[in-house]
Design a protein around this motif. Structure first.
Motif, short mmCIF file in Angstrom:
data_model
loop_
_atom_site.label_atom_id
_atom_site.label_comp_id
_atom_site.label_asym_id
_atom_site.label_seq_id
_atom_site.Cartn_x
_atom_site.Cartn_y
_atom_site.Cartn_z
N VAL A 83 10.74 4.53 4.53
CA VAL A 83 11.02 3.10 4.69
C VAL A 83 10.43 2.26 3.55
O VAL A 83 9.39 2.60 2.99
N ASP A 84 11.12 1.21 3.25
CA ASP A 84 10.68 0.20 2.29
C ASP A 84 10.43 -1.06 3.09
O ASP A 84 11.26 -1.41 3.92
N PHE A 85 9.33 -1.73 2.85
CA PHE A 85 9.06 -2.86 3.75
C PHE A 85 8.11 -3.86 3.12
O PHE A 85 7.44 -3.56 2.13
N ASP A 86 8.08 -5.04 3.73
CA ASP A 86 7.10 -6.08 3.37
C ASP A 86 6.19 -6.28 4.56
O ASP A 86 6.59 -6.08 5.70
N VAL A 87 4.94 -6.70 4.28
CA VAL A 87 4.07 -7.09 5.39
C VAL A 87 3.66 -8.54 5.18
O VAL A 87 3.68 -9.04 4.06
N ARG A 88 3.28 -9.17 6.26
CA ARG A 88 2.74 -10.54 6.15
C ARG A 88 1.28 -10.52 6.56
O ARG A 88 0.88 -9.77 7.47
N ALA A 89 0.50 -11.35 5.88
CA ALA A 89 -0.92 -11.43 6.21
C ALA A 89 -1.08 -11.79 7.68
O ALA A 89 -0.38 -12.69 8.17
N GLY A 90 -1.99 -11.12 8.37
CA GLY A 90 -2.26 -11.41 9.77
C GLY A 90 -1.55 -10.45 10.72
O GLY A 90 -1.88 -10.42 11.91
N GLN A 91 -0.61 -9.66 10.19
CA GLN A 91 0.12 -8.75 11.07
C GLN A 91 -0.69 -7.48 11.36
O GLN A 91 -1.65 -7.17 10.66
N HIS A 117 -0.80 -6.29 -0.19
CA HIS A 117 -0.26 -5.44 -1.26
C HIS A 117 0.01 -4.04 -0.74
O HIS A 117 -0.89 -3.39 -0.20
N THR A 118 1.24 -3.58 -0.90
CA THR A 118 1.60 -2.27 -0.33
C THR A 118 2.07 -1.29 -1.40
O THR A 118 2.52 -0.21 -1.06
N GLU A 119 1.95 -1.67 -2.68
CA GLU A 119 2.43 -0.77 -3.75
C GLU A 119 1.73 0.58 -3.67
O GLU A 119 2.33 1.63 -3.85
N GLU A 120 0.42 0.54 -3.39
CA GLU A 120 -0.35 1.80 -3.31
C GLU A 120 -0.35 2.36 -1.88
O GLU A 120 -1.03 3.34 -1.59
#
Ligand code: HEM
Length: 376
Positions: free
Chosen positions: A173-181, A206-209
């Motif tokens: 999966v490719d995804f974004d996260v939001r602060a606080g989640q 930051h999820t690159e790593e």
């Protein structure tokens, strides 16, 4: 719902609230007897401790206060629905909960449980369930991925005496996260009879790593800690963890320009991500952090880096006492985001009110069994 049915609900709620514990006991016992698979979904530690069993049934009873305008409960439903979505609660589960909850209600009412009364409760439960199902349908649509997906553990860092940070990566999966989640982890500890689901806050946007979340080792006896001990002791780099998609409604309001973050202990976790987000949005937040001592202090390096750009104050309660009025003087014009244990938050909210912060400017996320955000 017809008026007379609403009247029936209103008239029976007080007696039911008084015997709420009986309802929850009957409800859970019957439900798990008929559907033992659900033992894998519900937090059995919280069952023992007794917080969560109350939460579900009491929410149904308390919502009856809004029976004349059930839509009014939607804002309160959202936080719970995020949690349900993260746990993979589906529409087909609602009749199961409904049937067993009604059995609990019937048992409490005893001879007073006429078909008319039970009919009203069945209809009312159906209406509440539909509100949850509708809100959750929107969340399933927006979720970054469906169900549980395997992630490989690529990092495990001891952040403090009792907090570990995991970094995990997925090829699927490719995804974004939001602060606080938070994300939700599904594990199957070998010395535990069920699978277990736990929510852990994400500590960086930051999820690159890889995706990062923190786990506090909780409790030492068998009423708490099974899952966090399994995470700390058994889950190593190279292992696989199943995760459901990020969830939660403790998010920064982009309209808030002047920000104050307050965290206690492991409550720093979501706040670290929020501070990143705020700094990257060009804001100049302040951060006040309370923790028992240096050994218990997680994210030391990261907080020091923040300290080079924004105002960070760390107070060790063993040496300097708890946060109190003078720590917040002069900051009353800021929007506040607080995260910590229930006890910490209640204490902070009281102090902030006393110093003159407005209720509307205070956002908070409790950590603890009630919200199960950090799990055990
Ligand atoms: C958690 C309410 C239906 C499974 C909760 C919580 C509340 C709640 C208040 C606690 C949230 C928190 O700690 O932040 C309700 C209401 C329902 C309903 C009012 C019906 C109208 C369901 C259904 C399922 C379910 C159908 C699945 C069978 C869960 C689970 C948790 C939970 C697994 C987390 C418990 C844990 O941590 O072990 N629910 N719920 N709920 N609910 Fe529901």
């Amino acid at each position: 719902m017809e008026l007379h049915k609403k009247e029936i609900i209103k008239a029976t709620v007080p007696a039911l609230e008084e015997h709420g514990t009986t309802i929850t006991t009957v409800f859970y016992q019957n439900m798990f007897k008929k559907h033992p698979d659900l033992l894998n979904m519900f937090n059995q530690t919280n069952q023992k401790v007794g917080d969560q069993p109350k939460a579900l049934a009491f929410t149904v009873l308390q919502a009856a206060r809004h029976i004349d305008d059930l839509e009014a409960i939607v804002p309160a439903v959202i936080g719970i629905a995020h949690k349900h979505r993260a746990l993979n609660v589906k529409p087909e589960h609602y009749p199961i909960v409904g049937e067993n909850l009604l059995e609990g209600i019937k048992e409490v009412l005893g001879d007073a449980a006429t078909p008319e009364i039970m009919d009203a409760w069945e209809e009312y439960y159906g209406e509440i369930a539909q509100i949850f199902i509708d809100v959750e349908a929107g969340m399933y649509k927006e979720a970054e991925w469906d169900g549980f997906v395997p992630f490989k553990v690529t990092g495990k860092d001891q952040l403090s005496d009792d907090i570990v940070r995991y970094t995990v990566k997925s090829d699927e999966v490719d995804f974004d996260v939001r602060a606080g989640q938070y994300i939700t982890v599904k594990v199957d500890p070998s010395d535990y009879p069920y699978e277990a689901l736990r929510h852990y806050s994400i500590c960086s946007i930051h999820t690159e790593e890889g995706l990062q979340f923190a786990v506090k080792k909780e409790g030492t006896d068998d009423t708490a800690g099974v899952v966090s001990h399994h995470m700390h002791d058994d889950v190593q780099v190279g292992d696989t963890l199943e995760l459901s998609a990020p969830a939660g409604d403790f998010l920064l309001d982009p309209a808030d320009e002047k920000l104050l973050f307050i965290a206690g202990g492991v409550g720093a976790t979501p706040v670290m991500a929020m501070i990143e987000e705020a700094i990257e949005a060009g804001k100049d937040p302040k951060f006040i952090y309370s923790v028992q001592n240096k050994g218990m202090h997680p994210f030391k390096d990261e907080m020091q880096e923040f300290g080079e750009r924004i105002d960070v104050k760390v107070k060790y309660s063993d040496d300097e006492g708890f946060l109190n009025h003078e720590d917040f003087e002069g900051l009353q014009d800021r929007s506040v985001y607080i995260c910590g244990s229930m006890h910490f938050m209640n204490a902070m909210i009281k102090v902030l009110h006393e110093v003159g912060f407005s209720e509307d400017n205070i956002h908070f996320e409790p950590f603890g069994p009630k919200m199960s955000l950090v799990g055990e």
